[in-house]
Design a protein around this motif. Structure first.
Motif, PDB file in Angstrom:
ATOM      1  N   GLU A  39     -18.244  17.721   3.071  1.00 32.59           N
ATOM      2  CA  GLU A  39     -17.187  18.157   4.032  1.00 32.59           C
ATOM      3  C   GLU A  39     -16.035  18.936   3.106  1.00 32.59           C
ATOM      4  N   PHE A  40     -15.788  18.820   1.916  1.00 32.35           N
ATOM      5  CA  PHE A  40     -14.980  19.717   1.183  1.00 32.35           C
ATOM      6  C   PHE A  40     -15.352  21.151   1.308  1.00 32.35           C
ATOM      7  N   GLU A  41     -16.571  21.374   0.641  1.00 30.05           N
ATOM      8  CA  GLU A  41     -17.113  22.882   0.621  1.00 30.05           C
ATOM      9  C   GLU A  41     -17.107  23.361   2.146  1.00 30.05           C
ATOM     10  N   ARG A  42     -17.515  22.486   3.125  1.00 27.01           N
ATOM     11  CA  ARG A  42     -17.358  23.121   4.510  1.00 27.01           C
ATOM     12  C   ARG A  42     -16.009  23.467   5.044  1.00 27.01           C
ATOM     13  N   LEU A  43     -15.173  22.721   4.973  1.00 27.36           N
ATOM     14  CA  LEU A  43     -13.855  22.953   4.938  1.00 27.36           C
ATOM     15  C   LEU A  43     -13.266  24.226   4.106  1.00 27.36           C
ATOM     16  N   SER A  44     -13.573  24.490   2.908  1.00 23.27           N
ATOM     17  CA  SER A  44     -13.055  25.457   2.162  1.00 23.27           C
ATOM     18  C   SER A  44     -13.719  26.812   2.532  1.00 23.27           C
ATOM     19  N   THR A  45     -14.949  26.653   2.774  1.00 21.21           N
ATOM     20  CA  THR A  45     -15.678  27.920   3.230  1.00 21.21           C
ATOM     21  C   THR A  45     -15.262  28.458   4.694  1.00 21.21           C
ATOM     22  N   THR A  46     -14.819  27.630   5.545  1.00 24.53           N
ATOM     23  CA  THR A  46     -13.970  27.826   6.692  1.00 24.53           C
ATOM     24  C   THR A  46     -12.437  28.508   6.446  1.00 24.53           C
ATOM     25  N   VAL A  47     -11.864  27.635   5.451  1.00 20.17           N
ATOM     26  CA  VAL A  47     -10.503  28.467   5.328  1.00 20.17           C
ATOM     27  C   VAL A  47     -10.678  29.800   4.970  1.00 20.17           C
ATOM     28  N   ILE A  48     -11.545  30.066   3.865  1.00 19.00           N
ATOM     29  CA  ILE A  48     -12.005  31.339   3.571  1.00 19.00           C
ATOM     30  C   ILE A  48     -12.118  32.241   4.781  1.00 19.00           C
ATOM     31  N   ASN A  49     -12.939  31.850   5.453  1.00 21.04           N
ATOM     32  CA  ASN A  49     -13.300  32.621   6.552  1.00 21.04           C
ATOM     33  C   ASN A  49     -12.126  32.747   7.417  1.00 21.04           C
ATOM     34  N   SER A  50     -11.298  31.933   7.870  1.00 20.32           N
ATOM     35  CA  SER A  50     -10.109  32.140   8.479  1.00 20.32           C
ATOM     36  C   SER A  50      -8.841  32.942   7.860  1.00 20.32           C
ATOM     37  N   TYR A  51      -8.932  33.015   6.643  1.00 20.88           N
ATOM     38  CA  TYR A  51      -7.976  34.093   5.901  1.00 20.88           C
ATOM     39  C   TYR A  51      -8.696  35.476   5.973  1.00 20.88           C
ATOM     40  N   LEU A  52      -9.910  35.491   5.888  1.00 17.73           N
ATOM     41  CA  LEU A  52     -10.353  36.996   6.094  1.00 17.73           C
ATOM     42  C   LEU A  52     -10.709  37.677   7.253  1.00 17.73           C
ATOM     43  N   GLN A  93     -17.040  37.581  13.171  1.00 16.59           N
ATOM     44  CA  GLN A  93     -17.105  36.154  13.438  1.00 16.59           C
ATOM     45  C   GLN A  93     -17.373  35.403  12.031  1.00 16.59           C
ATOM     46  N   THR A  94     -17.930  36.027  10.981  1.00 23.66           N
ATOM     47  CA  THR A  94     -18.220  35.138   9.492  1.00 23.66           C
ATOM     48  C   THR A  94     -17.704  36.264   8.627  1.00 23.66           C
ATOM     49  N   PRO A  95     -16.572  36.483   8.499  1.00 22.36           N
ATOM     50  CA  PRO A  95     -16.657  37.553   7.175  1.00 22.36           C
ATOM     51  C   PRO A  95     -16.662  36.979   6.095  1.00 22.36           C
ATOM     52  N   VAL A  96     -16.547  35.711   5.769  1.00 22.89           N
ATOM     53  CA  VAL A  96     -16.885  34.966   4.475  1.00 22.89           C
ATOM     54  C   VAL A  96     -18.238  35.165   3.916  1.00 22.89           C
ATOM     55  N   GLN A  97     -19.168  35.679   4.903  1.00 24.18           N
ATOM     56  CA  GLN A  97     -20.360  36.227   4.230  1.00 24.18           C
ATOM     57  C   GLN A  97     -20.215  37.568   3.460  1.00 24.18           C
ATOM     58  N   LYS A 147     -23.000  28.220  -4.955  1.00 26.51           N
ATOM     59  CA  LYS A 147     -21.707  27.234  -5.653  1.00 26.51           C
ATOM     60  C   LYS A 147     -20.876  28.443  -6.195  1.00 26.51           C
ATOM     61  N   ARG A 148     -20.313  29.395  -5.519  1.00 26.37           N
ATOM     62  CA  ARG A 148     -19.297  30.213  -6.009  1.00 26.37           C
ATOM     63  C   ARG A 148     -17.981  30.063  -5.605  1.00 26.37           C
ATOM     64  N   LYS A 149     -16.978  30.617  -6.181  1.00 28.33           N
ATOM     65  CA  LYS A 149     -15.518  30.402  -5.713  1.00 28.33           C
ATOM     66  C   LYS A 149     -15.191  31.783  -5.227  1.00 28.33           C
ATOM     67  N   VAL A 150     -14.492  31.631  -4.302  1.00 29.59           N
ATOM     68  CA  VAL A 150     -13.701  33.060  -3.751  1.00 29.59           C
ATOM     69  C   VAL A 150     -12.282  32.606  -3.840  1.00 29.59           C
ATOM     70  N   CYS A 151     -11.621  33.548  -4.501  1.00 33.98           N
ATOM     71  CA  CYS A 151      -9.941  33.098  -4.753  1.00 33.98           C
ATOM     72  C   CYS A 151      -9.768  31.778  -5.133  1.00 33.98           C
ATOM     73  N   GLY A 152     -10.724  31.283  -5.951  1.00 29.05           N
ATOM     74  CA  GLY A 152     -10.558  29.793  -6.315  1.00 29.05           C
ATOM     75  C   GLY A 152     -10.708  28.597  -5.604  1.00 29.05           C
ATOM     76  N   LEU A 153     -11.563  28.848  -4.409  1.00 28.82           N
ATOM     77  CA  LEU A 153     -11.953  27.996  -3.307  1.00 28.82           C
ATOM     78  C   LEU A 153     -13.461  28.111  -3.280  1.00 28.82           C
ATOM     79  N   PRO A 154     -13.921  26.871  -3.332  1.00 28.40           N
ATOM     80  CA  PRO A 154     -15.623  26.836  -3.309  1.00 28.40           C
ATOM     81  C   PRO A 154     -15.924  27.353  -1.981  1.00 28.40           C
ATOM     82  N   SER A 155     -16.929  28.207  -2.125  1.00 34.61           N
ATOM     83  CA  SER A 155     -17.556  28.766  -1.050  1.00 34.61           C
ATOM     84  C   SER A 155     -19.076  28.425  -0.933  1.00 34.61           C
ATOM     85  N   GLY A 156     -19.732  28.027   0.387  1.00 31.57           N
ATOM     86  CA  GLY A 156     -20.768  27.388   0.379  1.00 31.57           C
ATOM     87  C   GLY A 156     -21.971  28.450   0.882  1.00 31.57           C
ATOM     88  N   VAL A 157     -21.523  29.432   1.243  1.00 31.24           N
ATOM     89  CA  VAL A 157     -22.444  30.580   1.715  1.00 31.24           C
ATOM     90  C   VAL A 157     -23.326  31.153   0.524  1.00 31.24           C
TER      91      VAL A 157
END
Length: 198
Positions: A39-52, A93-97, A147-157
């Motif tokens: 859930e943490f990686e899922r949440l973090s990746t979703t937050v990055i997506n919402s920011y972008l 829809q998924t800019p985190v990608q 297992k990479r970080k984007v702006c210090g947050l884990p991204s699961g993509v």
């Protein structure tokens, strides 16, 4: 919500409600962004997506308008962090990608050039102004990671495994208050440029 990757009913309901209440707000739901366990990686990746999302939406809308103005009728594709491409609608829809798509595109370009020259195993080296990106390619295929970080947050993509070194062509080296050598992130920039130009 904890198990929305298996059963997204609750997330879908909340997502629909948010869109009804605030249609102008960019909204991301984890079941669309990263429907996976952890859930943490899922949440973090979703937050990055919402920011972008809002920035990417504005950028894409401007890009589409500009290419129509110059007479291009074909929809462009956008580079992904995994080295592939995606449609405009998917990008919105998924800019985190796309978060680390620039370094990934460099690796894909190196694979193409190396393959044309007859090489399948290589280490890519992409130096920019403030960083240098390095990646390993084995048998013509880049290594991937989730297992990479984007702006210090884990991204699961999934993305090409690019390692960034914080020193580039214009990085300024200096001695800090403790007497240690530091390199960057300050850069000489393009004007007047690194001292080596003279």
């Amino acid at each position: 919500f904890l198990f929305s990757f298996l059963k997204p009913t609750n997330e879908k309901l909340v997502n629909e409600w948010v869109r009804e209440q605030w249609p102008e707000v960019y909204c991301s739901a984890s079941y669309n962004i990263l429907p996976e366990f952890r859930e943490f990686e899922r949440l973090s990746t979703t937050v990055i997506n919402s920011y972008l999302g809002p920035r990417m939406q504005m950028y894409i809308n401007n890009l589409q308008k500009r290419i129509r103005e110059v007479g291009i009728t074909v929809e462009p594709y956008i580079t992904q962090s995994n080295g592939g491409v995606m449609s405009i609608s998917s990008t919105i829809q998924t800019p985190v990608q796309t978060a680390l798509s620039g370094p990934s595109a460099g690796v894909m370009g190196a694979i193409y050039v190396a393959g044309a020259a007859g090489y399948q195993n290589l280490i890519t080296y992409d130096m920019g102004g403030t960083s240098t990106d390095v990646s390993l390619v084995r048998d013509g295929v880049a290594e991937y990671t989730t297992k990479r970080k984007v702006c210090g947050l884990p991204s699961g993509v999934p993305m090409i495994d690019v390692h960034a070194v914080g020193a580039g062509g214009g990085s300024i080296a200096y001695i800090d208050n403790a007497g240690a050598l530091k390199v960057g992130p300050e850069s000489a920039g393009a004007n007047p440029g690194p001292a080596a130009y003279d």
